[in-house]
Motif scaffolding. Structure first.
Motif, PDB file in Angstrom:
ATOM      1  N   THR A  53      24.974  11.909  -1.825  1.00 56.40           N
ATOM      2  CA  THR A  53      25.996  12.989  -2.375  1.00 56.40           C
ATOM      3  C   THR A  53      25.349  13.685  -3.742  1.00 56.40           C
ATOM      4  N   GLU A  54      24.734  12.732  -4.487  1.00 54.08           N
ATOM      5  CA  GLU A  54      23.994  13.017  -5.841  1.00 54.08           C
ATOM      6  C   GLU A  54      22.708  13.823  -5.343  1.00 54.08           C
ATOM      7  N   LYS A  55      22.123  13.311  -4.277  1.00 55.40           N
ATOM      8  CA  LYS A  55      20.666  14.025  -3.989  1.00 55.40           C
ATOM      9  C   LYS A  55      20.997  15.390  -3.789  1.00 55.40           C
ATOM     10  N   SER A  56      22.243  15.669  -2.609  1.00 56.02           N
ATOM     11  CA  SER A  56      22.712  17.123  -2.277  1.00 56.02           C
ATOM     12  C   SER A  56      23.062  17.652  -3.285  1.00 56.02           C
ATOM     13  N   LYS A  57      23.803  17.299  -4.188  1.00 55.22           N
ATOM     14  CA  LYS A  57      24.285  18.119  -5.436  1.00 55.22           C
ATOM     15  C   LYS A  57      23.232  18.585  -6.266  1.00 55.22           C
ATOM     16  N   GLU A  58      22.102  17.874  -6.118  1.00 52.85           N
ATOM     17  CA  GLU A  58      20.791  18.134  -7.115  1.00 52.85           C
ATOM     18  C   GLU A  58      19.906  19.434  -6.235  1.00 52.85           C
ATOM     19  N   LYS A  59      19.961  19.301  -5.129  1.00 54.29           N
ATOM     20  CA  LYS A  59      19.462  20.386  -4.348  1.00 54.29           C
ATOM     21  C   LYS A  59      20.323  21.504  -4.123  1.00 54.29           C
ATOM     22  N   ALA A  60      21.608  21.560  -4.334  1.00 57.17           N
ATOM     23  CA  ALA A  60      22.583  22.782  -4.300  1.00 57.17           C
ATOM     24  C   ALA A  60      22.298  23.704  -5.074  1.00 57.17           C
ATOM     25  N   PRO A  61      22.112  23.476  -6.409  1.00 55.46           N
ATOM     26  CA  PRO A  61      21.895  24.681  -7.198  1.00 55.46           C
ATOM     27  C   PRO A  61      20.528  25.454  -7.171  1.00 55.46           C
ATOM     28  N   SER A  62      19.581  24.750  -6.679  1.00 50.76           N
ATOM     29  CA  SER A  62      18.183  25.403  -6.380  1.00 50.76           C
ATOM     30  C   SER A  62      18.530  26.481  -5.344  1.00 50.76           C
ATOM     31  N   GLU A  63      19.103  25.893  -4.212  1.00 49.24           N
ATOM     32  CA  GLU A  63      19.284  26.725  -2.949  1.00 49.24           C
ATOM     33  C   GLU A  63      20.447  28.003  -3.498  1.00 49.24           C
ATOM     34  N   GLN A  64      21.163  27.874  -4.402  1.00 51.04           N
ATOM     35  CA  GLN A  64      22.051  28.986  -4.888  1.00 51.04           C
ATOM     36  C   GLN A  64      21.236  29.920  -5.865  1.00 51.04           C
ATOM     37  N   ASP A  65      20.258  29.553  -6.357  1.00 51.42           N
ATOM     38  CA  ASP A  65      19.522  30.467  -7.129  1.00 51.42           C
ATOM     39  C   ASP A  65      18.821  31.520  -6.154  1.00 51.42           C
ATOM     40  N   LYS A  66      18.358  31.023  -5.157  1.00 50.58           N
ATOM     41  CA  LYS A  66      17.742  31.806  -4.033  1.00 50.58           C
ATOM     42  C   LYS A  66      18.373  33.083  -3.794  1.00 50.58           C
TER      43      LYS A  66
END
Length: 70
Positions: free
Chosen positions: A56-69
């Motif tokens: 869950t922590e890893k997916s939260k870390e990846k989520a903001p970078s995907e939203q920036d795109k």
């Protein structure tokens, strides 16, 4: 007003007469095996919970970078 030693011995003798030593030994080993299985299941559950939290922590870390795109 607890139980005295003599009362505990009387209860022990009654239990031995009712069940017999062989059956008590079997009950004890079965109970020990059940406790061992329970402990291992709890340990496995805690490990899987920790893995889920890490994912869950890893997916939260990846989520903001995907939203920036977007």
């Amino acid at each position: 007003m607890g139980m005295s030693v003599t009362q505990l011995l009387i209860i022990l003798v009654i239990v031995i007469v009712l069940f017999g030593t062989k059956r008590l030994r079997n009950i004890g080993s079965d109970l020990g095996g059940a406790i061992k299985s329970f402990r291992s299941a709890v340990k496995d559950g805690e490990e899987s919970k920790q893995l889920a939290e890490d994912d869950t922590e890893k997916s939260k870390e990846k989520a903001p970078s995907e939203q920036d795109k977007v």
